[in-house]
Design an enzyme around this catalytic site. Sequence first.
Site, PDB file in Angstrom:
ATOM      1  N   SER A  32       2.469  -1.765   6.149  1.00 21.15           N
ATOM      2  CA  SER A  32       2.535  -3.185   6.507  1.00 21.15           C
ATOM      3  C   SER A  32       3.401  -3.950   5.521  1.00 21.15           C
ATOM      4  O   SER A  32       3.448  -3.628   4.329  1.00 21.15           O
ATOM      5  CB  SER A  32       1.114  -3.749   6.476  1.00 21.15           C
ATOM      6  OG  SER A  32       1.138  -5.149   6.523  1.00 21.15           O
ATOM      7  N   TYR A  77      -7.828  -4.559   2.147  1.00 16.38           N
ATOM      8  CA  TYR A  77      -7.016  -3.989   3.231  1.00 16.38           C
ATOM      9  C   TYR A  77      -5.578  -3.758   2.740  1.00 16.38           C
ATOM     10  O   TYR A  77      -5.024  -2.665   2.878  1.00 16.38           O
ATOM     11  CB  TYR A  77      -7.011  -4.915   4.463  1.00 16.38           C
ATOM     12  CG  TYR A  77      -5.820  -4.688   5.356  1.00 16.38           C
ATOM     13  CD1 TYR A  77      -5.761  -3.582   6.201  1.00 16.38           C
ATOM     14  CD2 TYR A  77      -4.714  -5.549   5.323  1.00 16.38           C
ATOM     15  CE1 TYR A  77      -4.647  -3.347   6.984  1.00 16.38           C
ATOM     16  CE2 TYR A  77      -3.597  -5.325   6.091  1.00 16.38           C
ATOM     17  CZ  TYR A  77      -3.561  -4.227   6.921  1.00 16.38           C
ATOM     18  OH  TYR A  77      -2.451  -3.990   7.680  1.00 16.38           O
ATOM     19  N   LYS A 104      -3.150  -0.115   1.928  1.00 16.31           N
ATOM     20  CA  LYS A 104      -1.788   0.235   2.369  1.00 16.31           C
ATOM     21  C   LYS A 104      -0.934   0.612   1.156  1.00 16.31           C
ATOM     22  O   LYS A 104      -0.174   1.572   1.173  1.00 16.31           O
ATOM     23  CB  LYS A 104      -1.148  -0.924   3.140  1.00 16.31           C
ATOM     24  CG  LYS A 104      -1.801  -1.209   4.482  1.00 16.31           C
ATOM     25  CD  LYS A 104      -1.676  -0.047   5.461  1.00 16.31           C
ATOM     26  CE  LYS A 104      -2.400  -0.282   6.757  1.00 16.31           C
ATOM     27  NZ  LYS A 104      -2.586   0.921   7.575  1.00 16.31           N
TER      28      LYS A 104
HETATM   29  C1  UD1 Z   1      -2.268 -10.500   8.924  1.00 15.72           C
HETATM   30  C2  UD1 Z   1      -2.490  -9.928   7.567  1.00 15.72           C
HETATM   31  C3  UD1 Z   1      -1.591  -8.743   7.393  1.00 15.72           C
HETATM   32  C4  UD1 Z   1      -1.909  -7.708   8.427  1.00 15.72           C
HETATM   33  C5  UD1 Z   1      -1.792  -8.324   9.824  1.00 15.72           C
HETATM   34  C6  UD1 Z   1      -2.349  -7.340  10.814  1.00 15.72           C
HETATM   35  C7  UD1 Z   1      -3.184 -11.831   6.184  1.00 15.72           C
HETATM   36  C8  UD1 Z   1      -2.822 -12.677   5.034  1.00 15.72           C
HETATM   37  N1  UD1 Z   1      -2.257 -10.935   6.555  1.00 15.72           N
HETATM   38  O1  UD1 Z   1      -0.923 -10.956   8.999  1.00 15.72           O
HETATM   39  O2  UD1 Z   1      -1.827  -8.182   6.123  1.00 15.72           O
HETATM   40  O3  UD1 Z   1      -1.043  -6.620   8.313  1.00 15.72           O
HETATM   41  O4  UD1 Z   1      -2.533  -9.528   9.907  1.00 15.72           O
HETATM   42  O5  UD1 Z   1      -2.196  -7.830  12.083  1.00 15.72           O
HETATM   43  O6  UD1 Z   1      -4.222 -11.977   6.751  1.00 15.72           O
HETATM   44  N2  UD1 Z   1      -2.283 -18.567  12.215  1.00 15.72           N
HETATM   45  C9  UD1 Z   1      -2.648 -19.850  12.596  1.00 15.72           C
HETATM   46  N3  UD1 Z   1      -3.771 -19.982  13.352  1.00 15.72           N
HETATM   47  C10 UD1 Z   1      -4.530 -18.920  13.760  1.00 15.72           C
HETATM   48  C11 UD1 Z   1      -4.144 -17.609  13.355  1.00 15.72           C
HETATM   49  C12 UD1 Z   1      -3.020 -17.485  12.574  1.00 15.72           C
HETATM   50  O7  UD1 Z   1      -1.980 -20.826  12.266  1.00 15.72           O
HETATM   51  O8  UD1 Z   1      -5.549 -19.125  14.436  1.00 15.72           O
HETATM   52  C13 UD1 Z   1      -1.052 -18.412  11.427  1.00 15.72           C
HETATM   53  C14 UD1 Z   1      -1.261 -17.775  10.059  1.00 15.72           C
HETATM   54  O9  UD1 Z   1      -1.511 -18.730   9.092  1.00 15.72           O
HETATM   55  C15 UD1 Z   1       0.083 -17.065   9.857  1.00 15.72           C
HETATM   56  C16 UD1 Z   1       0.537 -16.703  11.273  1.00 15.72           C
HETATM   57  O10 UD1 Z   1      -0.222 -17.525  12.140  1.00 15.72           O
HETATM   58  O11 UD1 Z   1       1.001 -17.939   9.316  1.00 15.72           O
HETATM   59  C17 UD1 Z   1       0.285 -15.265  11.625  1.00 15.72           C
HETATM   60  O12 UD1 Z   1      -1.064 -14.959  11.315  1.00 15.72           O
HETATM   61  P1  UD1 Z   1      -1.714 -13.554  11.707  1.00 15.72           P
HETATM   62  O13 UD1 Z   1      -1.438 -13.259  13.129  1.00 15.72           O
HETATM   63  O14 UD1 Z   1      -3.142 -13.601  11.274  1.00 15.72           O
HETATM   64  O15 UD1 Z   1      -0.899 -12.507  10.877  1.00 15.72           O
HETATM   65  P2  UD1 Z   1      -0.604 -12.448   9.298  1.00 15.72           P
HETATM   66  O16 UD1 Z   1      -1.501 -13.317   8.525  1.00 15.72           O
HETATM   67  O17 UD1 Z   1       0.849 -12.652   9.097  1.00 15.72           O
END
Ligand code: UD1
Length: 342
Positions: free
Chosen positions: A125, A150, A154
């Site tokens: 990742s 997690y 990795k």
């Molecule tokens: C997350 C993990 C990453 C992992 C991946 C697996 C963290 C910090 N990182 O990635 O290590 O490999 O999931 O799928 O948790 N967001 C919102 N509202 C929501 C959900 C998300 O604004 O309800 C935003 C988050 O702040 C982020 C983006 O959407 O900026 C993507 O979030 P997400 O899909 O959870 O992925 P990551 O955080 O990038």
Amino acid sequence: MSKILVTGGTGYIGSHTVVELQNAGYEVVIVDNLDNSSIQILDQITQISGKKPEFHQFDLCDETQVIDFISKNQDITGVIHFAAHKAVGESVAKPLKYYRNNFFSLINLLSAFAGKEVNFVFSSSCTVYGQPDVLPVTEAAPVKKAESPYGNTKQIAEEILVETASVSENYHVISLRYFNPVGAHKSALIGELPIGVPQNLVPFITQSAIGKRGAITVFGNDYDTPDGSCVRDYIHVVDLAKAHIAALKRQEEGRMEKNFEIFNVGTGKGSTVLEVIKAFEESTGVKLDYKIGPRRAGDVEKVWGDVSKAEKELNWKAELGLEDMMKSAWAWENYIKDNSFS
Ligand code: UD1
């Protein structure tokens, strides 16, 4: 054609990769304990490809079973290792669950192949980069201290692979560092099946749009990004699945330069949370209800990948954009509304 073991092959990325392997003519055998997936996915895969993959249900943490399985399946030439726990928040609450599962399974698999040639593709990742100092981030960027158990699994798994490959030429290891996989197969027969409230952005968007959840919360709009929301490199899960086949081909054709290699797998393009919301609305015609909330602990501000190494050395490139990602995720959400999985 070679026989490939896909661990976690009924999961989200695993199932899409199984389909692409079958399309490329590989024989696939899946090992999965169904901890976070449904047995029904096997029928869904069969509907897409016309071929039912061989399936074995057991836990890769059980060393005796892994050794027994590999010794009975000497014709396996490659392994794509997806099976792992992956929920960041849960890993903070239950670190030992993550270390036990993610390490025991990896170590058992590698040990079972001792003394045998094996092509091994590992599911890593971009989380290993933390907040990179330079963007787009290349494979040479330093690995930052993990934000969660997690993420740590990795990082340490990659170290285990480096050290294992360094003492035996038999292991041909490629670690693929995924950016943010989203979307679903164009048939809408397979996709992501989150248990409970989705923690990731796109499943939350589709569940909110279909009425399973309330408004989406955008986690922060005061970051140093074009619109203040976080930036990620979203990649269509089918493009990501195809990267695994490209990695296997590199191994099979003897094109690896060292017997441990790393590749970023993304599109090379960053999108903000608000851009993803807009892309969903524009490509599906469905209006989303969203509000701005506080930042989420542990989130990095912005990350997207330099994917030129994968383009050059794997001859692979992401082809699908945000529109395809959103449309396919939405079609899948509609499919699961009418078809239950357990
Ligand atoms: C997350 C993990 C990453 C992992 C991946 C697996 C963290 C910090 N990182 O990635 O290590 O490999 O999931 O799928 O948790 N967001 C919102 N509202 C929501 C959900 C998300 O604004 O309800 C935003 C988050 O702040 C982020 C983006 O959407 O900026 C993507 O979030 P997400 O899909 O959870 O992925 P990551 O955080 O990038």
